[in-house]
Write a protein that holds these residues in place. Structure first.
Motif, mmCIF file in Angstrom:
data_model
loop_
_atom_site.group_PDB
_atom_site.id
_atom_site.type_symbol
_atom_site.label_atom_id
_atom_site.label_comp_id
_atom_site.label_asym_id
_atom_site.label_seq_id
_atom_site.Cartn_x
_atom_site.Cartn_y
_atom_site.Cartn_z
ATOM 1 N N GLU A 89 48.898 58.239 19.175
ATOM 2 C CA GLU A 89 48.953 59.822 19.752
ATOM 3 C C GLU A 89 50.123 60.299 18.874
ATOM 4 N N LEU A 90 50.828 59.791 18.155
ATOM 5 C CA LEU A 90 51.812 60.280 17.240
ATOM 6 C C LEU A 90 51.583 61.570 16.462
ATOM 7 N N ARG A 91 50.534 61.800 16.059
ATOM 8 C CA ARG A 91 50.059 63.416 15.558
ATOM 9 C C ARG A 91 49.906 64.333 16.589
ATOM 10 N N VAL A 92 49.989 63.954 17.914
ATOM 11 C CA VAL A 92 49.917 65.079 18.967
ATOM 12 C C VAL A 92 51.309 65.248 19.491
ATOM 13 N N PRO A 93 52.298 65.969 18.860
ATOM 14 C CA PRO A 93 53.597 66.166 19.118
ATOM 15 C C PRO A 93 53.993 66.646 20.487
ATOM 16 N N THR A 94 52.943 67.337 21.244
ATOM 17 C CA THR A 94 53.117 67.840 22.549
ATOM 18 C C THR A 94 52.991 67.076 23.549
ATOM 19 N N LEU A 95 52.602 65.926 23.410
ATOM 20 C CA LEU A 95 52.280 64.975 24.806
ATOM 21 C C LEU A 95 53.495 64.654 25.370
ATOM 22 N N PRO A 96 53.624 64.749 26.803
ATOM 23 C CA PRO A 96 54.925 64.329 27.481
ATOM 24 C C PRO A 96 55.482 62.991 27.329
ATOM 25 N N TYR A 97 56.853 62.896 27.333
ATOM 26 C CA TYR A 97 57.270 61.668 27.214
ATOM 27 C C TYR A 97 58.594 61.533 28.224
ATOM 28 N N ASP A 98 58.545 60.318 28.857
ATOM 29 C CA ASP A 98 59.445 60.037 29.991
ATOM 30 C C ASP A 98 60.793 60.935 29.770
ATOM 31 N N TYR A 99 61.530 60.286 28.481
ATOM 32 C CA TYR A 99 62.952 60.511 28.132
ATOM 33 C C TYR A 99 62.796 61.258 26.784
ATOM 34 N N TRP A 100 63.823 62.188 26.626
ATOM 35 C CA TRP A 100 64.365 62.593 25.226
ATOM 36 C C TRP A 100 65.807 62.684 25.008
ATOM 37 N N GLY A 101 66.104 62.493 23.655
ATOM 38 C CA GLY A 101 67.435 62.472 23.363
ATOM 39 C C GLY A 101 67.878 63.961 23.047
ATOM 40 N N GLN A 102 69.018 64.269 22.700
ATOM 41 C CA GLN A 102 69.651 65.525 22.354
ATOM 42 C C GLN A 102 69.414 65.975 20.849
ATOM 43 N N GLY A 103 68.947 65.086 20.222
ATOM 44 C CA GLY A 103 68.729 65.255 18.595
ATOM 45 C C GLY A 103 69.897 65.170 17.824
ATOM 46 N N THR A 104 69.720 64.856 16.459
ATOM 47 C CA THR A 104 70.833 64.758 15.371
ATOM 48 C C THR A 104 70.248 65.271 14.328
ATOM 49 N N GLN A 105 70.997 66.027 13.620
ATOM 50 C CA GLN A 105 70.775 67.135 12.569
ATOM 51 C C GLN A 105 70.574 66.058 11.136
ATOM 52 N N VAL A 106 69.509 66.465 10.449
ATOM 53 C CA VAL A 106 69.575 65.563 9.074
ATOM 54 C C VAL A 106 69.539 66.909 7.930
ATOM 55 N N THR A 107 70.313 66.821 7.077
ATOM 56 C CA THR A 107 70.248 67.698 6.195
ATOM 57 C C THR A 107 70.005 67.133 4.631
ATOM 58 N N VAL A 108 69.057 67.427 3.831
ATOM 59 C CA VAL A 108 69.117 66.874 2.683
ATOM 60 C C VAL A 108 68.955 67.999 1.527
ATOM 61 N N SER A 109 69.987 67.806 0.522
ATOM 62 C CA SER A 109 70.090 68.850 -0.436
ATOM 63 C C SER A 109 69.503 68.498 -1.738
ATOM 64 N N SER A 110 68.934 69.140 -2.574
ATOM 65 C CA SER A 110 68.528 69.054 -3.650
ATOM 66 C C SER A 110 69.188 68.914 -4.940
#
Length: 126
Positions: free
Chosen positions: A105-126
């Motif tokens: 189901e990975l291609r359906v990102p709107t499906l509910p999950y029990d737990y989520w993290g707070q997120g971490t930023q990734v920035t890639v420069s050219s």
């Protein structure tokens, strides 16, 4: 109960390893997915791991560059990201579910999950 870490800024071609550490969860029978969201774009499923049978799935955009693994002793799931590109720039989130999510189901990102993290930023420069 999920904490991501490991984000940062790298140049194109570089690598980062994101960690998703769980608290109060033993990763014996969970589906843990990594999602990302860039500014102005929708959420995208990036990688997934079913911890009971080690099935994995990856978005086509990261296949061959990203690898998802787990360390049971540390209750942590990792996302190793190699050959990073500017288009990988986003906030990355891990999510865990024991209620029926599967990696197919990975291609359906709107499906509910029990737990989520707070997120971490990734920035890639050219």
């Amino acid at each position: 109960q999920l904490v991501e870490s490991g984000g940062g800024s790298v140049q194109s071609g570089g690598s980062l390893r994101l960690s998703c550490t769980t608290s109060g969860i033993v990763l014996d029978d969970w589906t843990v997915s990594w999602f990302r969201q860039a500014p102005g774009k929708g959420r995208e499923g990036v990688a997934c791991l079913q911890t009971n049978d080690m099935v994995t799935r990856y978005a086509d955009s990261v296949k061959g560059r990203f690898t998802v693994t787990k360390d049971d002793a540390k209750n942590t799931v990792y996302l190793q990201m190699n050959s990073l590109k500017p288009e990988d720039t986003a906030s990355y989130y891990c999510a865990a579910d024991r209620g029926g999510r599967i990696c197919a189901e990975l291609r359906v990102p709107t499906l509910p999950y029990d737990y989520w993290g707070q997120g971490t930023q990734v920035t890639v420069s050219s």
